[in-house]
Scaffold this motif. Structure first.
Motif, PDB file in Angstrom:
ATOM      1  N   GLN A  16      80.333  58.606  28.334  1.00  0.00           N
ATOM      2  CA  GLN A  16      80.529  58.504  29.774  1.00  0.00           C
ATOM      3  C   GLN A  16      81.287  59.695  30.360  1.00  0.00           C
ATOM      4  OE1 GLN A  16      82.948  54.958  30.379  1.00  0.00           O
ATOM      5  NE2 GLN A  16      84.755  56.201  30.301  1.00  0.00           N
ATOM      6  N   ALA A  17      82.310  60.119  29.624  1.00  0.00           N
ATOM      7  CA  ALA A  17      83.166  61.141  30.195  1.00  0.00           C
ATOM      8  C   ALA A  17      82.551  62.519  30.073  1.00  0.00           C
ATOM      9  CB  ALA A  17      84.519  61.124  29.505  1.00  0.00           C
ATOM     10  N   SER A  19      78.995  63.189  30.005  1.00  0.00           N
ATOM     11  CA  SER A  19      77.545  63.199  30.124  1.00  0.00           C
ATOM     12  C   SER A  19      77.049  64.168  31.197  1.00  0.00           C
ATOM     13  CB  SER A  19      77.036  61.791  30.430  1.00  0.00           C
ATOM     14  OG  SER A  19      77.732  61.302  31.549  1.00  0.00           O
ATOM     15  N   MET A  20      77.887  64.514  32.178  1.00  0.00           N
ATOM     16  CA  MET A  20      77.457  65.443  33.205  1.00  0.00           C
ATOM     17  C   MET A  20      77.552  66.862  32.664  1.00  0.00           C
ATOM     18  SD  MET A  20      76.113  64.821  36.020  1.00  0.00           S
ATOM     19  CE  MET A  20      76.118  65.773  37.521  1.00  0.00           C
ATOM     20  N   ASP A  70      84.079  67.185  37.081  1.00  0.00           N
ATOM     21  CA  ASP A  70      84.218  65.777  36.721  1.00  0.00           C
ATOM     22  C   ASP A  70      85.327  65.583  35.701  1.00  0.00           C
ATOM     23  OD1 ASP A  70      82.179  64.769  38.321  1.00  0.00           O
ATOM     24  OD2 ASP A  70      80.682  65.515  36.910  1.00  0.00           O
ATOM     25  N   GLN A 103      97.576  68.142  38.790  1.00  0.00           N
ATOM     26  CA  GLN A 103      97.640  67.954  37.346  1.00  0.00           C
ATOM     27  C   GLN A 103      96.794  68.991  36.623  1.00  0.00           C
ATOM     28  OE1 GLN A 103      95.500  65.211  35.266  1.00  0.00           O
ATOM     29  NE2 GLN A 103      97.058  64.899  33.696  1.00  0.00           N
ATOM     30  N   ARG A 104      95.612  69.302  37.202  1.00  0.00           N
ATOM     31  CA  ARG A 104      94.750  70.296  36.570  1.00  0.00           C
ATOM     32  C   ARG A 104      95.315  71.701  36.694  1.00  0.00           C
ATOM     33  NH1 ARG A 104      88.943  67.606  38.172  1.00  0.00           N
ATOM     34  NH2 ARG A 104      88.975  66.093  36.491  1.00  0.00           N
ATOM     35  N   ALA A 106      98.449  72.291  36.597  1.00  0.00           N
ATOM     36  CA  ALA A 106      99.470  72.313  35.543  1.00  0.00           C
ATOM     37  C   ALA A 106      98.826  72.576  34.184  1.00  0.00           C
ATOM     38  CB  ALA A 106     100.223  70.990  35.523  1.00  0.00           C
ATOM     39  N   LEU A 107      97.677  71.927  33.970  1.00  0.00           N
ATOM     40  CA  LEU A 107      96.956  72.137  32.710  1.00  0.00           C
ATOM     41  C   LEU A 107      96.554  73.600  32.554  1.00  0.00           C
ATOM     42  CD1 LEU A 107      95.419  71.173  30.168  1.00  0.00           C
ATOM     43  CD2 LEU A 107      93.528  70.541  31.653  1.00  0.00           C
ATOM     44  N   ARG A 110      99.544  75.723  31.678  1.00  0.00           N
ATOM     45  CA  ARG A 110      99.977  75.480  30.299  1.00  0.00           C
ATOM     46  C   ARG A 110      99.041  76.215  29.319  1.00  0.00           C
ATOM     47  NH1 ARG A 110     104.300  73.655  27.194  1.00  0.00           N
ATOM     48  NH2 ARG A 110     103.350  73.807  25.167  1.00  0.00           N
TER      49      ARG A 110
ATOM     50  N   PRO B   5      77.272  57.695  35.530  1.00  0.00           N
ATOM     51  CA  PRO B   5      78.235  58.262  34.590  1.00  0.00           C
ATOM     52  C   PRO B   5      79.207  59.230  35.260  1.00  0.00           C
ATOM     53  CG  PRO B   5      75.953  58.622  33.859  1.00  0.00           C
ATOM     54  CD  PRO B   5      75.886  57.991  35.198  1.00  0.00           C
ATOM     55  N   ALA B   6      78.712  60.006  36.199  1.00  0.00           N
ATOM     56  CA  ALA B   6      79.592  60.985  36.850  1.00  0.00           C
ATOM     57  C   ALA B   6      80.715  60.270  37.595  1.00  0.00           C
ATOM     58  CB  ALA B   6      78.794  61.847  37.815  1.00  0.00           C
ATOM     59  N   GLU B   8      81.799  57.371  36.958  1.00  0.00           N
ATOM     60  CA  GLU B   8      82.670  56.769  35.951  1.00  0.00           C
ATOM     61  C   GLU B   8      83.698  57.766  35.457  1.00  0.00           C
ATOM     62  OE1 GLU B   8      80.093  53.454  33.557  1.00  0.00           O
ATOM     63  OE2 GLU B   8      80.832  55.199  32.482  1.00  0.00           O
ATOM     64  N   ALA B   9      83.183  58.945  35.203  1.00  0.00           N
ATOM     65  CA  ALA B   9      84.064  59.985  34.675  1.00  0.00           C
ATOM     66  C   ALA B   9      85.146  60.323  35.694  1.00  0.00           C
ATOM     67  CB  ALA B   9      83.257  61.230  34.341  1.00  0.00           C
ATOM     68  N   ARG B  10      84.746  60.361  36.953  1.00  0.00           N
ATOM     69  CA  ARG B  10      85.713  60.697  37.993  1.00  0.00           C
ATOM     70  C   ARG B  10      86.770  59.597  38.097  1.00  0.00           C
ATOM     71  NH1 ARG B  10      82.024  62.036  42.305  1.00  0.00           N
ATOM     72  NH2 ARG B  10      81.260  63.723  41.010  1.00  0.00           N
ATOM     73  N   ARG B  12      87.665  57.680  35.777  1.00  0.00           N
ATOM     74  CA  ARG B  12      88.539  57.749  34.611  1.00  0.00           C
ATOM     75  C   ARG B  12      89.587  58.854  34.810  1.00  0.00           C
ATOM     76  NH1 ARG B  12      87.420  61.209  30.894  1.00  0.00           N
ATOM     77  NH2 ARG B  12      88.702  61.227  29.049  1.00  0.00           N
ATOM     78  N   ALA B  13      89.113  59.969  35.353  1.00  0.00           N
ATOM     79  CA  ALA B  13      90.024  61.090  35.573  1.00  0.00           C
ATOM     80  C   ALA B  13      91.131  60.692  36.546  1.00  0.00           C
ATOM     81  CB  ALA B  13      89.261  62.291  36.101  1.00  0.00           C
ATOM     82  N   GLN B  17      95.267  60.332  36.122  1.00  0.00           N
ATOM     83  CA  GLN B  17      96.244  60.984  36.975  1.00  0.00           C
ATOM     84  C   GLN B  17      97.247  60.006  37.565  1.00  0.00           C
ATOM     85  OE1 GLN B  17      93.216  63.483  38.740  1.00  0.00           O
ATOM     86  NE2 GLN B  17      94.859  64.341  39.910  1.00  0.00           N
ATOM     87  N   ALA B 210     100.388  67.754  30.525  1.00  0.00           N
ATOM     88  CA  ALA B 210      99.336  68.724  30.814  1.00  0.00           C
ATOM     89  C   ALA B 210      97.963  68.215  30.411  1.00  0.00           C
ATOM     90  CB  ALA B 210      99.631  70.037  30.097  1.00  0.00           C
ATOM     91  N   LEU B 211      97.869  67.581  29.255  1.00  0.00           N
ATOM     92  CA  LEU B 211      96.558  67.186  28.735  1.00  0.00           C
ATOM     93  C   LEU B 211      96.213  65.747  29.062  1.00  0.00           C
ATOM     94  CD1 LEU B 211      96.819  68.774  25.161  1.00  0.00           C
ATOM     95  CD2 LEU B 211      96.047  69.842  27.256  1.00  0.00           C
ATOM     96  N   GLY B 212      97.132  65.011  29.675  1.00  0.00           N
ATOM     97  CA  GLY B 212      96.856  63.619  30.004  1.00  0.00           C
ATOM     98  C   GLY B 212      96.677  62.745  28.784  1.00  0.00           C
TER      99      GLY B 212
END
Lengths: 392, 280
Positions: A16-17, A19-20, A70, A103-104, A106-107, A110, B5-6, B8-10, B12-13, B17, B210-212
């Motif tokens: 899911q995370a 797939s794009m 994404d 947050q990104r 910051a990433l 880093r 899925p896109a 979903e991913a968003r 999740r992101a 955060q 930084a990496l969550g």
């Protein structure tokens, strides 16, 4: 990751995370060159992404719009940094990227900081260079090993001379213990193997000598072979494998656990406490084992003679006494203490060279066995030539 | 969960955060673990939330490592269910593969492969799971080594040439290779001097931010608990006694918690932490 439609639910969840597919699209407007970063910029897509980036790099985008991302992980952040133009200081210019969450950002910072540490040193030069370097290194280490062995011999002799006039420091208990370990406990295996080799040599000798009608000379062959060479050699090789390795492992383990250092801080000399008893024990044990090997080898030959070659034990012993003068026995025996010295020296020295890890104990134990067997056979070969020239 | 899925991913992101408290990434229910007649866990429940650093404490033999091994799939529990990111670590091949791919473990001594140098150690998982050009793989390895705070001249060293603290950092670099979502750490500061331990705590905290990452941290180190853990799970009486932020744990009247958190060493750690807070 590729996902066929209708694949099971867990696989779909898994992808899911990611797939794009990630995109890096360059756009040219009147205001200048820009680029859009979209999709999942993750390690799963890293290969595709780096190809895409290397294709788009000619455009040299002025600003990157990252609001379509994404997902972004540290690998994606690293690739995004590569797409950024450099600022005056030569670092990727983070000000030229828009649409990132705090947050990104910051990433990205880093990751930029992590990559700032310079480059990984190169692995190794080319194959030929490595080969030559390897040969050189091996030669140097052999020379160094020889030098260390001589140094250790000197140290051992001076320690022995110091301890010799003082019987109170002879450590009899330790010597007896090692005599049992290296001598008594080795008798069965030395005897059995020598017996078997004796039988094999008898068969070989008989097969060849029978053709000339000289089957009885098998006795001479066995006698010469075992008294002069095989008895001592077999015993020494077995002891090197059995006790030389044990010396290395014991002393090496003590070195690892800092027991050697503890001895020194208490004021005991590790060479005197650990090496001398082992050396003395081996100096006594190996000649005895050599004798055992000689007798067992002769017995093996005699057994084969009696059972398959029509040479009775009485004939065998008579022939042996007639054709083999005692000097051959002494030629074999005189080498035994020197073999013992070599094995103890190499075994203990390798033990002292152990450092740090448990792995090191294994490496040095292997090295100890290989070296001592090599040195024993080398010394035996030199002795064979010398004794031959001297007509002994 | 939405069908796209896109989206979903968003989602999740964003959850990562915002630290959405309902997002449970590890769920353990009714876990039993026994070794012969010795019962280690009986009906143990545990939830770990996305983005948190969970400290797991407990006396010797309360099964902290056994719990971690059950969660990552190294040990099959005698009873109960475990879900990691909704996958079953003892279930189908796909589930296990997904967990392997999205979680990482830093073992106590680093568990670096002794025949490989640090860079090669980091690259092992990359080679196994992804087909990458070697230059890119090298870049990723360099990034992870940098993230773990190792100097680049350590990159070509063998594990035997590294100090204890550097081994742990190298182990961390290897654990980060595939950008895991959940990081399991088994006593990461054990055997480090106080300065090294504090630096390692700091490193875990910055990497989480930084990496969550979600961090499952087994520890004996009171300083670590006070300095970086969002919540603390106490293992005792064969279960999780309490899983809550530290102040709530400290307030619980239980003999083990009293001995552990209110002894002289704990007070010193707490005072140091309070002093550091007010100083900053």
């Amino acid at each position: 990751m590729h996902c066929v439609p209708g694949a099971n639910a867990s696989l779909a969840r898994m992808t899911q995370a990611v797939s794009m597919p990630p995109r890096f699209e360059v756009v040219r407007t009147a205001a200048g060159v820009g680029a859009h970063a979209r999709g999942a910029w993750t390690v799963d897509h890293a290969a595709a992404l780096s190809t895409e980036l290397s294709a788009g790099v000619v455009a040299e985008p002025v600003r990157i719009d990252a609001s379509g991302l994404d997902a972004l992980d540290s690998t994606g952040a690293m690739l995004l940094l590569k797409a950024l133009p450099l600022d005056a200081g030569g670092a990727p210019d983070l000000g030229r990227i828009e649409g990132l969450t705090p947050q990104r950002v910051a990433l990205m910072r880093r990751v930029a900081q992590a990559l700032d540490g310079g480059s990984v040193p190169p692995v190794a030069p080319g194959a030929l260079h490595a080969l030559l370097a390897n040969i050189g290194e091996t030669m140097l280490s052999i020379l160094d090993q020889g030098r260390q062995l001589l140094g250790f011999l000197g140290l051992l002799l001076t320690t022995a001379l110091r301890v010799l006039p003082r019987p109170a420091r002879w450590r009899l208990t330790s010597i007896v213990h090692h005599l049992e370990q290296t001598g008594l406990n080795a008798v069965p295996i030395v005897a059995l193997l020598s017996f078997l080799v004796g039988a094999v040599v008898a068969y070989l000798g008989a097969t060849v000598l029978e053709q000339f009608g000289a089957g009885l000379y098998t006795v001479d062959l066995i006698g010469f072979a075992f008294l002069r060479e095989f008895g001592g050699l077999l015993a020494a090789i077995l002891v090197a494998g059995r006790s030389g390795s044990a010396f290395t492992a014991q002393i090496g383990a003590m070195k690892n656990r800092e027991e050697i250092d503890a001895l020194e801080t208490i004021g005991l000399d590790p060479v005197e406490v650990l090496v001398l008893p082992r050396l003395v024990a081996l100096l006594i044990a190996l000649p005895i084992l050599t004798f055992v090997a000689m007798m067992a080898g002769l017995l093996g030959g005699m057994t084969v003679g009696a059972t398959s070659l029509d040479i009775s034990p009485v004939l065998f012993t008579t022939r042996l006494q007639e054709s083999i003068p005692p000097q051959h026995f002494w030629v074999g025996m005189v080498k035994a203490p020197f073999f013992a010295l070599l094995i103890a020296l190499v075994g203990c020295l390798e033990g002292f060279k152990v450092s740090g890890s448990a792995e090191s104990v294994g490496t040095h134990t292997t090295s100890s066995v290989v070296q001592s067997i090599f040195l024993v056979i080398l010394l035996d070969a030199i002795c064979a030539v010398v004794f031959m020239e001297l007509d002994w | 969960m939405s069908a796209l899925p896109a989206a979903e991913a968003r989602e999740r992101a964003t959850a990562r955060q915002d630290g959405d408290i309902d997002d449970t990434v590890i769920q353990v229910r009714g876990l039993d673990n026994r070794f012969g007649s010795q019962v280690v866990h009986a009906g143990l429940d545990l939830d770990v939330r996305r983005g948190e650093i969970l400290g797991v404490v407990g006396g010797s033999g309360t099964g902290k490592s056994v719990l971690m091994r059950s969660i990552v799939g190294l040990r099959r529990p005698d009873n109960g269910s475990v879900r990691v990111l909704r996958f079953d670590p003892h279930g189908s091949e796909e589930d296990r593969a997904a967990i392997e791919r999205r979680t990482a473990v830093l073992f106590q001594e680093g568990a670096l492969f002794s025949s490989l140098d640090v860079t090669e150690n980091v690259e092992v998982a990359l080679r196994q799971h992804l087909d990458l050009p070697s230059a890119l793989r090298g870049d990723i390895a360099r990034l992870k080594i940098g993230l773990s705070g190792l100097p680049m001249d350590a990159a070509r060293k063998l594990p035997s040439e590294l100090s204890g603290g550097m081994k742990k950092r190298a182990g961390l670099a290897r654990a980060l290779a595939l950008d895991p979502e959940i990081l399991f750490l088994d006593e990461p500061t054990a055997g480090l001097d106080p300065v090294g331990a504090a630096q390692f705590d700091e490193l875990i905290l910055t990497l989480r931010d930084a990496l969550g990452l979600t961090v499952f941290l087994i520890t004996h180190d009171l300083d670590t608990l006070f300095a970086i853990c969002d919540r603390v799970a106490v293992l005792a009486e064969q279960r999780v006694l309490i899983n809550a932020p530290l102040p709530e744990v400290l307030a619980l009247p239980h003999p083990w918690i009293r001995d552990y958190f209110h002894g002289p060493r704990a007070r010193a750690a707490q005072n140091a932490h309070v002093a550091a807070r007010s100083g900053a």
